[in-house]
Motif scaffolding. Sequence first.
Motif, PDB file in Angstrom:
ATOM      1  N   GLU A 197       6.077  -5.426  -0.947  1.00 38.25           N
ATOM      2  CA  GLU A 197       5.681  -5.671   0.442  1.00 38.25           C
ATOM      3  C   GLU A 197       5.589  -4.364   1.228  1.00 38.25           C
ATOM      4  N   VAL A 198       6.432  -3.417   0.880  1.00 38.53           N
ATOM      5  CA  VAL A 198       6.438  -2.125   1.564  1.00 38.53           C
ATOM      6  C   VAL A 198       5.379  -1.192   0.987  1.00 38.53           C
ATOM      7  N   VAL A 199       5.229  -1.174  -0.330  1.00 38.39           N
ATOM      8  CA  VAL A 199       4.380  -0.192  -0.999  1.00 38.39           C
ATOM      9  C   VAL A 199       2.894  -0.563  -0.978  1.00 38.39           C
ATOM     10  N   VAL A 200       2.568  -1.803  -1.261  1.00 38.81           N
ATOM     11  CA  VAL A 200       1.167  -2.207  -1.414  1.00 38.81           C
ATOM     12  C   VAL A 200       0.318  -1.949  -0.166  1.00 38.81           C
ATOM     13  N   PRO A 201       0.790  -2.252   1.046  1.00 42.61           N
ATOM     14  CA  PRO A 201      -0.054  -1.983   2.223  1.00 42.61           C
ATOM     15  C   PRO A 201      -0.437  -0.509   2.393  1.00 42.61           C
ATOM     16  N   LEU A 202       0.313   0.374   1.794  1.00 41.18           N
ATOM     17  CA  LEU A 202      -0.022   1.792   1.885  1.00 41.18           C
ATOM     18  C   LEU A 202      -1.311   2.119   1.137  1.00 41.18           C
ATOM     19  N   PHE A 203      -1.675   1.282   0.170  1.00 39.55           N
ATOM     20  CA  PHE A 203      -2.848   1.530  -0.667  1.00 39.55           C
ATOM     21  C   PHE A 203      -4.044   0.666  -0.313  1.00 39.55           C
ATOM     22  N   GLY A 204      -3.970  -0.093   0.740  1.00 38.97           N
ATOM     23  CA  GLY A 204      -5.110  -0.910   1.161  1.00 38.97           C
ATOM     24  C   GLY A 204      -4.728  -2.360   1.323  1.00 38.97           C
ATOM     25  N   ASP A 205      -5.632  -3.094   1.897  1.00 38.51           N
ATOM     26  CA  ASP A 205      -5.413  -4.519   2.156  1.00 38.51           C
ATOM     27  C   ASP A 205      -6.038  -5.363   1.051  1.00 38.51           C
ATOM     28  N   VAL A 206      -5.360  -5.403  -0.078  1.00 37.38           N
ATOM     29  CA  VAL A 206      -5.862  -6.162  -1.220  1.00 37.38           C
ATOM     30  C   VAL A 206      -5.496  -7.634  -1.093  1.00 37.38           C
ATOM     31  N   LEU A 207      -4.289  -7.907  -0.636  1.00 37.27           N
ATOM     32  CA  LEU A 207      -3.787  -9.274  -0.487  1.00 37.27           C
ATOM     33  C   LEU A 207      -3.521  -9.557   0.985  1.00 37.27           C
ATOM     34  N   PRO A 208      -3.436 -10.831   1.332  1.00 38.90           N
ATOM     35  CA  PRO A 208      -3.055 -11.161   2.703  1.00 38.90           C
ATOM     36  C   PRO A 208      -1.726 -10.501   3.081  1.00 38.90           C
ATOM     37  N   ARG A 209      -1.568 -10.182   4.331  1.00 41.68           N
ATOM     38  CA  ARG A 209      -0.429  -9.406   4.823  1.00 41.68           C
ATOM     39  C   ARG A 209       0.932  -9.990   4.433  1.00 41.68           C
TER      40      ARG A 209
END
Length: 73
Positions: free
Chosen positions: A34-46
């Motif tokens: 949840e912390v790391v993925v948003p740093l690389f783009g919006d691939v999944l819903p928030r």
Amino acid sequence: MNSKLWLLDNWRRVLRRAWNIRFSLLAAAFTAAEVVVPLFGDVLPRDAFVLLAFAASIGATVARIVAQPEMRR
């Protein structure tokens, strides 16, 4: 009442086979994602990883009280 903490005699077996441990680790992985993925783009819903971590936590709670025959000595 004795408030000391001690390990189970078969703690290694519990660590390898107990479903509540597996679900707890899965919840921790989703929380980290949840912390790391948003740093690389919006691939999944928030809130996807929040919901996945919540589901894994519920699974860990249920697994803690369900009989697991493979855990018997």
